[in-house]
Each structure stands twice: as C-alpha cells, then as structure tokens.
Write an enzyme that holds these catalytic residues in place. Structure first.
Site, PDB file in Angstrom:
ATOM      1  CG  HIS A  59      -1.939   1.028   1.285  1.00  0.00           C
ATOM      2  ND1 HIS A  59      -3.132   0.843   1.929  1.00  0.00           N
ATOM      3  CD2 HIS A  59      -1.992   2.272   0.774  1.00  0.00           C
ATOM      4  CE1 HIS A  59      -3.875   1.926   1.810  1.00  0.00           C
ATOM      5  NE2 HIS A  59      -3.198   2.816   1.117  1.00  0.00           N
ATOM      6  NE  ARG A  63       0.377  11.601  -2.926  1.00  0.00           N
ATOM      7  CZ  ARG A  63      -0.628  11.079  -2.244  1.00  0.00           C
ATOM      8  NH1 ARG A  63      -1.596  10.408  -2.868  1.00  0.00           N
ATOM      9  NH2 ARG A  63      -0.693  11.210  -0.942  1.00  0.00           N
ATOM     10  CG  ASP A 303      -1.836   4.748   3.554  1.00  0.00           C
ATOM     11  OD1 ASP A 303      -1.774   5.068   2.359  1.00  0.00           O
ATOM     12  OD2 ASP A 303      -2.786   5.082   4.298  1.00  0.00           O
TER      13      ASP A 303
HETATM   14 ZN   LIG Z   1      -6.826   4.580   2.542  1.00  0.00          ZN
HETATM   15 ZN   LIG Z   2      -3.696   4.854   1.032  1.00  0.00          ZN
END
Ligand SMILES: [Zn+2]
Ligand SMILES: [Zn+2]
Length: 421
Positions: A59, A63, A303
C-alpha cells in the site's frame, strides 16, 4: 553472478533461520547453501546482516501521474529501495485514476524506465473511483494490476462492492478496501476522544472504520472473494476480521507502522500527525501489536502518502491526509515489535514478505529458481532518520529526527543491487 556470503538467512516460507550463502544468477536465485563458492562471481559480504526474501509494500501512493509535485514513480521507488522494499503496490488514486489498461500500462512503462524496484499497480475498483460503475478490471489485470481498490475512499456501496467481488473472484484478484463509513467520518480530521476535544478538532469514532469492515466481511462471505482490509487501525475491526476468518471467509488485513507506533495522544496541532485512518487509541494500538504477534494481521504496509510541503504545511483542518513511510517502516517494526520481544525474526520477516505475498495470492521464498529479490538488513545498526535526506520529494512524517536501532542495508531486485547503504 552475485554471491551473498556470511549472512543470516531468514525465510519464513521454509522456516529457515540459519547461516547460509545465496548465489544469484541473473534474475534468479541459483543456489542456497552453506559456504558456497562460485568462481568469477561478485561477492557481497553480508556478515552481521539478515538476508530476507524481498520486502513487498502492499500500500503506497507514488502520485504519478498527476501529483508529481509531491512524488514521482522515480523518487517514490528510490525511497522504497532505501526502505528495503523490492516491490511496491501504488494505489490508483492518481490523476487520471488508474481505472483503465492504458493508465496501468503508462505506470508500468514509466516504472520500467526509472524505478529501481518492482512496481505492482493496484487498479481502481470503480471508474474514477467514483463508486458508480465498475472499472475495466479484466483489461487492467491483463495490463498488470495485482489487486483492485478505490483507496482514498471506501468502495461506495454494498451493491457495488458485491459486483466488484463477484467480478474479481474468478480472476483471482484481491479486493482491497479503505474501510470507512463516510457519513460517520464526515468532516473529521482525527480520532474522536478526549484528545480531539482538547485540541478542538473534529473527530471520527473508531466505528467509522469497523462498520465498513463488517459490511465488507459479510460480502466476502457472500461472494467467496478475497477481501483485504487496508490500514486497519481499530481493535474492534481486528476482532471482526478474526470472526470472519473463523467463518471461513477469505479476509486479510494490513497495519501501518504509524498505527502500531503512535496513538491519538501523540497528535499535536501539526499536520504531520494527520492521516486517514487517524491515529487511534492506546487500547487500539495494543490490540494491533497483539494481532501483529499472533498472526491475525497479515502484513505491515506503509500507506506511504507523500504531500509536498506547500500542500501539507497549512492549518490542520485544511491539510491533506497522509504521511510518508517507506524509509522508516522496517526500523519502526524493529523498534516496536522485535526489540521489545513481541515477535521473533521470522515473524517480522513474514509481515514484510510472505504475508503480503499471500494477500495477493502469490508466494515469496528464497529458493533455486525463484526471483532474485532480497532485502538485507541489520538488527543493530544505529542511525537517525532525517526527512530532509529522504529520497522522497515530500517531508511529511512525524518520525523526522527519530533515532533507530536496526535498518535496511541493501535492496536487491532481479539480481541487481538496487540500493546499498
Ligand atoms: Zn486509505
Ligand atoms: Zn492509502
């Protein structure tokens, strides 16, 4: 040929934790064994280092296309290599959204040209991730996506999620969901609780996540599809993931380093502490640490969500959600999980390798014939992370200036040294 000598091989797939050498021939592992010799090969002395299967980050946000001010495929994957990751899975919430084979191909062509590590794109579940109509999932899979998600937001409705799952199940694609009930989370910038009241910031309850986890788990049961819960942050969410598995549903989950390290009590009026899901309670963090230890959590995922300073350095309410994460992930895992004695070395490696591979329906191990992707790291190397020196284009991390014990030392991708400390 590249011969990695004197390392400590840690391979969860075979439960190997032993002093062995690894010989790489081109893009594959040729041999693994004690005291290997290979005339004419380049030698990498891994004395004092752990040699693990290549780390996978399930994850992240690179960009590109559309957000190159904050990150590009090149800078993001350079940061990933410095974090020990040999493969990263960028979420589709770019501009344009990765909801078609042509966008997927564009990402993969760019990655082939500039990325030191593998890029395994995640495709959108719905067109433009708007939650209305299915994206071109089959065509994207042929182009190279490894899973689907509308990350940045949940898959909008139960009906759509059911369609996505029914479509993905025969394709063997995992459905990854950003679990959030948007009506409960509307307008919130952190977790609801005494801290949000004291700071005067709008909070969302943990239930904003858990309500959606329950919906998703039920539909995984209904459809037989594989569901993966992204960035799980709440104790109750983890309990429902465990419950779904007991019912035989194919449900997995990931936890981020920031959620197992920090809590809402750490939040100050500084947008580097603003991410979604927000930092959770102390009780939630304890539950995540327990789940990482007992096997309920399948993977650690970063993330990684870069935002350029000009976008992030604004009032807390106006700042975008997200923090960077590639370069501190392993060190935080060592700090919180390994050096505290909560988990052993093989479990730590599993959370970065075989665990995420299983989520995607593939395998990860060090054996003859397997891809020559390896992560070499030190359990003891002392260093300080300076965001200013990061390979990422963005600096939005609450871990700037933190000192660590243990670090990635080299990242080997397809038999080549992609990065070395
Ligand atoms: Zn998310
Ligand atoms: Zn995310």
């Amino acid at each position: 040929m590249l011969l990695i000598k004197n390392g400590r091989i840690a391979d969860p797939a075979s439960q190997t934790d032993a002093a062995l050498d690894v010989l790489l021939d081109g893009e594959k592992v040729a041999q693994i064994g004690p005291s290997l010799e290979a005339a004419g090969s380049e030698i990498f002395d891994a004395a004092g280092l752990v040699v693990a299967p290549g780390f996978i980050d399930l994850h992240c946000h690179l960009r590109e296309p559309g957000g190159e001010l904050s990150e590009t495929i090149e800078t993001g994957t350079r940061a990933a290599a410095r974090g020990g990751f040999t493969a990263v899975c960028p979420m589709p919430n770019t501009n344009p959204v990765n909801d078609s084979a042509s966008v997927t191909r564009g990402i993969l062509e760019r990655a082939a040209a500039v990325a030191p590590v593998r890029v395994w794109p995640i495709g959108a579940a719905s067109r433009e991730s708007k939650g209305e109509a299915l994206a071109e999932i089959g065509a994207m899979q042929q182009a190279g996506i490894v899973a689907v998600s509308d990350d940045g937001r949940p898959i909008a409705t139960a009906k759509l999620l059911r369609q996505v799952m029914e479509y993905c199940r025969p394709l063997g694609l995992t459905v990854i969901d950003h679990c959030e009930d948007v009506s409960l989370a509307a307008g919130a910038v952190m977790r609801e609780g005494p801290r949000s009241v004291r700071l005067g910031l709008r909070g969302m309850p943990a239930e904003a996540e858990t309500v959606c986890v329950i919906r998703d788990a039920l539909l995984a049961g209904l459809t037989g599809a594989r569901l993966h819960v992204a960035h799980l942050s709440a104790k109750a969410s983890l309990e429902f993931v465990r419950g779904a598995r007991q019912r035989g549903y194919a449900v997995t989950c990931e936890v981020t380093p920031h959620h197992f390290t920090l809590t809402d009590e750490d939040v100050v009026y500084d947008s580097r502490y603003k991410m979604n899901p927000p930092l959770a309670s102390r009780e939630d963090r304890e539950a995540l640490l327990a789940g990482l230890a007992d096997g309920s959590v399948d993977a650690i995922a970063t993330d990684h969500a870069p935002h350029h300073t000009s976008l992030k350095d604004v009032e807390f309410d106006r700042a975008p959600f997200g923090i960077t994460g590639f370069e501190t992930a392993l060190a935080l895992a060592l700090e919180q999980l390994f050096h505290t004695g909560r988990i052993g070395l093989l479990r730590l490696v599993e959370l970065f390798t075989t665990g995420p591979a299983r989520v995607l329906g593939c395998e990860r191990r060090i054996a003859a014939g397997e891809p020559a992707d390896l992560t070499l790291f030190s359990l003891e190397h002392e260093w300080t992370f300076h965001a200013e020196q990061s390979a990422s284009k963005s600096r939005n991390t609450p871990f700037d200036g933190r000192s660590f014990r243990g670090a990635p030392m080299a990242t080997i991708v397809a038999g080549r040294i992609a990065w070395r400390r």
